[in-house]
Design a protein around this motif. Sequence first.
Motif, PDB file in Angstrom:
ATOM      1  N   LEU A 224     181.125  66.836 111.967  1.00  0.00           N
ATOM      2  CA  LEU A 224     179.886  67.378 112.507  1.00  0.00           C
ATOM      3  C   LEU A 224     178.799  67.310 111.447  1.00  0.00           C
ATOM      4  N   ARG A 225     177.628  66.744 111.826  1.00  0.00           N
ATOM      5  CA  ARG A 225     176.534  66.583 110.871  1.00  0.00           C
ATOM      6  C   ARG A 225     175.266  67.197 111.431  1.00  0.00           C
ATOM      7  N   PRO A 226     174.576  68.052 110.642  1.00  0.00           N
ATOM      8  CA  PRO A 226     173.263  68.523 111.095  1.00  0.00           C
ATOM      9  C   PRO A 226     172.246  67.394 110.974  1.00  0.00           C
ATOM     10  N   PHE A 227     171.265  67.392 111.847  1.00  0.00           N
ATOM     11  CA  PHE A 227     170.226  66.375 111.746  1.00  0.00           C
ATOM     12  C   PHE A 227     168.874  66.988 112.074  1.00  0.00           C
ATOM     13  N   SER A 228     167.833  66.325 111.590  1.00  0.00           N
ATOM     14  CA  SER A 228     166.460  66.761 111.860  1.00  0.00           C
ATOM     15  C   SER A 228     165.626  65.535 112.188  1.00  0.00           C
ATOM     16  N   ILE A 229     165.211  65.444 113.417  1.00  0.00           N
ATOM     17  CA  ILE A 229     164.352  64.337 113.826  1.00  0.00           C
ATOM     18  C   ILE A 229     163.058  64.335 113.022  1.00  0.00           C
ATOM     19  N   ASN A 230     162.549  65.523 112.707  1.00  0.00           N
ATOM     20  CA  ASN A 230     161.303  65.642 111.945  1.00  0.00           C
ATOM     21  C   ASN A 230     161.461  65.218 110.494  1.00  0.00           C
ATOM     22  N   GLY A 231     162.677  65.086 110.011  1.00  0.00           N
ATOM     23  CA  GLY A 231     162.893  64.702 108.623  1.00  0.00           C
ATOM     24  C   GLY A 231     163.013  65.875 107.667  1.00  0.00           C
ATOM     25  N   HIS A 232     163.160  67.097 108.191  1.00  0.00           N
ATOM     26  CA  HIS A 232     163.380  68.247 107.318  1.00  0.00           C
ATOM     27  C   HIS A 232     164.773  68.147 106.697  1.00  0.00           C
ATOM     28  N   ASN A 233     164.918  68.705 105.478  1.00  0.00           N
ATOM     29  CA  ASN A 233     166.259  68.696 104.889  1.00  0.00           C
ATOM     30  C   ASN A 233     166.870  70.086 104.885  1.00  0.00           C
ATOM     31  N   PHE A 234     168.153  70.123 105.075  1.00  0.00           N
ATOM     32  CA  PHE A 234     168.936  71.355 105.116  1.00  0.00           C
ATOM     33  C   PHE A 234     169.265  71.747 103.678  1.00  0.00           C
ATOM     34  N   LYS A 235     168.755  72.903 103.225  1.00  0.00           N
ATOM     35  CA  LYS A 235     168.960  73.333 101.842  1.00  0.00           C
ATOM     36  C   LYS A 235     170.430  73.649 101.620  1.00  0.00           C
ATOM     37  N   PHE A 236     171.056  72.813 100.834  1.00  0.00           N
ATOM     38  CA  PHE A 236     172.495  72.928 100.602  1.00  0.00           C
ATOM     39  C   PHE A 236     172.704  73.226  99.122  1.00  0.00           C
ATOM     40  N   SER A 237     173.318  74.342  98.807  1.00  0.00           N
ATOM     41  CA  SER A 237     173.461  74.779  97.418  1.00  0.00           C
ATOM     42  C   SER A 237     174.754  74.266  96.801  1.00  0.00           C
ATOM     43  N   TRP A 238     174.685  74.014  95.502  1.00  0.00           N
ATOM     44  CA  TRP A 238     175.874  73.621  94.755  1.00  0.00           C
ATOM     45  C   TRP A 238     176.741  74.833  94.439  1.00  0.00           C
ATOM     46  N   SER A 239     178.023  74.584  94.216  1.00  0.00           N
ATOM     47  CA  SER A 239     178.875  75.573  93.568  1.00  0.00           C
ATOM     48  C   SER A 239     178.528  75.576  92.081  1.00  0.00           C
ATOM     49  N   TRP A 240     179.043  76.541  91.324  1.00  0.00           N
ATOM     50  CA  TRP A 240     178.698  76.609  89.904  1.00  0.00           C
ATOM     51  C   TRP A 240     179.215  75.382  89.158  1.00  0.00           C
ATOM     52  N   LYS A 241     180.368  74.836  89.549  1.00  0.00           N
ATOM     53  CA  LYS A 241     180.891  73.629  88.894  1.00  0.00           C
ATOM     54  C   LYS A 241     180.027  72.421  89.222  1.00  0.00           C
ATOM     55  N   GLU A 242     179.596  72.324  90.472  1.00  0.00           N
ATOM     56  CA  GLU A 242     178.729  71.214  90.858  1.00  0.00           C
ATOM     57  C   GLU A 242     177.389  71.284  90.132  1.00  0.00           C
ATOM     58  N   PHE A 243     176.867  72.505  89.965  1.00  0.00           N
ATOM     59  CA  PHE A 243     175.621  72.664  89.215  1.00  0.00           C
ATOM     60  C   PHE A 243     175.794  72.223  87.762  1.00  0.00           C
ATOM     61  N   LEU A 244     176.912  72.588  87.136  1.00  0.00           N
ATOM     62  CA  LEU A 244     177.120  72.246  85.735  1.00  0.00           C
ATOM     63  C   LEU A 244     177.153  70.740  85.506  1.00  0.00           C
ATOM     64  N   VAL A 245     177.752  69.991  86.436  1.00  0.00           N
ATOM     65  CA  VAL A 245     177.901  68.551  86.194  1.00  0.00           C
ATOM     66  C   VAL A 245     176.785  67.716  86.801  1.00  0.00           C
ATOM     67  N   MET A 246     176.060  68.262  87.787  1.00  0.00           N
ATOM     68  CA  MET A 246     174.990  67.484  88.407  1.00  0.00           C
ATOM     69  C   MET A 246     173.596  68.027  88.100  1.00  0.00           C
ATOM     70  N   GLY A 247     173.480  69.331  87.925  1.00  0.00           N
ATOM     71  CA  GLY A 247     172.177  69.943  87.780  1.00  0.00           C
ATOM     72  C   GLY A 247     171.697  70.119  86.363  1.00  0.00           C
ATOM     73  N   CYS A 248     172.547  69.869  85.373  1.00  0.00           N
ATOM     74  CA  CYS A 248     172.180  70.048  83.966  1.00  0.00           C
ATOM     75  C   CYS A 248     172.022  68.688  83.297  1.00  0.00           C
ATOM     76  N   GLN A 249     170.911  68.506  82.609  1.00  0.00           N
ATOM     77  CA  GLN A 249     170.689  67.273  81.858  1.00  0.00           C
ATOM     78  C   GLN A 249     171.290  67.452  80.461  1.00  0.00           C
ATOM     79  N   TRP A 250     172.560  67.094  80.326  1.00  0.00           N
ATOM     80  CA  TRP A 250     173.308  67.444  79.123  1.00  0.00           C
ATOM     81  C   TRP A 250     172.791  66.741  77.881  1.00  0.00           C
ATOM     82  N   ALA A 251     172.294  65.531  78.020  1.00  0.00           N
ATOM     83  CA  ALA A 251     171.760  64.841  76.840  1.00  0.00           C
ATOM     84  C   ALA A 251     170.564  65.589  76.260  1.00  0.00           C
TER      85      ALA A 251
END
Length: 713
Positions: A461-488
């Motif tokens: 099942l996938r949410p969709f928006s014809i208008n092009g709005h995006n569904f705010k989807f939050s990371w878990s803390w592990k996902e934030f650490l590896v994707m949301g932090c610019q480690w360099a």
Amino acid sequence: MNLLLLVILCFISFYTPTTAGNGSKTEERVIQTKGAHDSVLWVVQFSDLHFSVHHPDRAIDFHDLVGPALSFINPSLVLITGDLTDGKSKDLLTMKQNEDEWMEYKTVMDSVIQRSGIDKNLFFDLRGNHDNFGVPDVGGSFDFFSKLSINGQLGRTGSVNSVTLETPERKHLFVGLDTTMLTGLRGPTNLFGHPTDQLLSDLDLELSRWDSQSEKPVTKIAFGHFPLSFSAPSGSGRTMEDVFLKHSISAYLCGHLHIKFGKNLKRHHLLGNQFLPFQKLFQTNMHRSSFRSNVNCSSEVPPIQEFWEWEMGDWRWNRAMRILAIDRGHVSFVDLNFKSGAKDVIILPTFPLDSRFMSTSLSHHNYECRNVALSSYETIRSLVFSDSPMVSVMARVYDLQSGSLVLVAEAKMNKHADEASRESLYVAPWNYKAYEDASPDRYWLQIEAKDNMGRSTLSELRPFSINGHNFKFSWSWKEFLVMGCQWAALYFPLFWSALYAMFFILLLPKALLVFPKKIYTYKNFLTSKGLISGVLWILQELCRVHTLWFCWVGYLFYLILFPWFMGYIFTEAKRKGYMTFRGWVIETSDRKGQHEYVGFPDIMVVVLPHLLFVVLPAILVTSALTAERAIYREHMLESSGKKKDDIDLNSRRCNRRTRKLLFVVCLVICMKHFMNCRTLTKAYDMNPVLHFLGYGVSIPLLLAYAIGKTRSA
């Protein structure tokens, strides 16, 4: 025979070599894909195969499952984004190249290509950090990627390679890039992508290839191994993100992180002047910004610069595969895993798009400003791949406004009439305007496919928006650490913050003792009961043990000014380097006696854990030991009523439980440190006595000295 003829007619390839600015050859191919004006293209991605002599099941499963799957998916390209081999010993501590793993990779891929029936030229594999462990020189004797990979066999020697899939109405540009270290260190200090200024210039050139040469719209996709959170800037400070935003590519496909960190390792990048400085270091959510209700449709408004970054899972443990489709410029994907065996039916909805991971600010802007061909909105479209003929394909739309899913529309999907659609595209007309809504997760889509064997398969099942709005989807803390932090970018701030904190802990109490003569004692603390006075008392007790205090200050200066340890950093254990907090210092490749730093910021995996989990706790526990001794001294004076000279006699009868607990903490710190030392010893073929310099024994000696010094009151 007819199927073979169709495959031959579908692809007519042209090969054009071009030369990059540095003289290295980049590869550019144009493949004319025969199809209808509204045809859909799809490619397959694998990543992090990690073929290993210690885990033969990875190669066996790839051989048995992937060939048949590719034969009925029939993609236009197959992308393998790095870590083709594992390069690790059985205990996972020694990381260097293993030729047997590369021979296995070549053998398996040759078989998979043959079984799939797909032209070998349509396979692109990239080097990952595991494929670069201990490789001192590209093209050298230990660079097995250049000899045994598909790209190597086909002569794709450049760091940037591109291929263009062209249909009558659109071009689809795919650009692959190898950002591994030019001087490949052994792990664990080989973790980041290292794009050079020359590579970024070549990448910029490839992405702009059709900007002035094509009247057709161009969809741009980049693929590499490293996520942008694990990619260092170039020597001039330029980043891959800068180039991708400049060209507003649709997506950057990567690997490296594996599913163990989370299944939502996706990130939306957007260029904007409204972001605060710290937002260049962190992105707290998957989506960079929210949409505005009022859209400025003026032609004078600068174009939106954005792209999606989609990390995929790994084959190593999760047997992951991705199918990515481009449908009239709309990019979608589905991630699968083969852990439970082969897939009989695979469903990939291509329109409407998933509002969690695929909607963009540009799609919202274009829809509101009517800058799109609305005909592309008039049908629900989905790819359905199967090894058996389909009997029926149904599309269902659900409404979540009431809090539960309510079926509001159901339509039978018909196979696309054009034979050139390769028998996988199904469409159903619908009234898309009925689903215009400000909420990005009100409406949900699901596809059901039934084959002639009676098997029924449901898409996610996938949410969709014809208008092009995006569904705010939050990371878990592990996902934030590896994707949301610019480690360099974070390494030096974290390093200096940790050091400044430790210097502050050591120097401030000493300064209070020496200059204003402000003395904090246990009795003062009992009187005031203040937190600050308690902390300063504990830290001043450490200052009163002068030898221990000077040793800690000296050790911190040692970590800044001197090498930490030495080791063999390449596959062939002949060339040594020594590591500092700025990187490994090695002799330059021309062997003329000059030295250079390599492995920055990769060495953070050694430096930061040592500072935060060994040195800082050790300073704090030695402070606590000296404070415990002060408490013990006061306790003995008060309980015995004797002079200080008699304290030692009575101290043996007192049960010092806090001291015993602190002793256990010291053992835990030493255990952590010795485990780190063992890992480094195995990783870099180090002699524990000769190569560890001051790194190995300083912490245990300081802890032992603190325990001995505070034994008696």
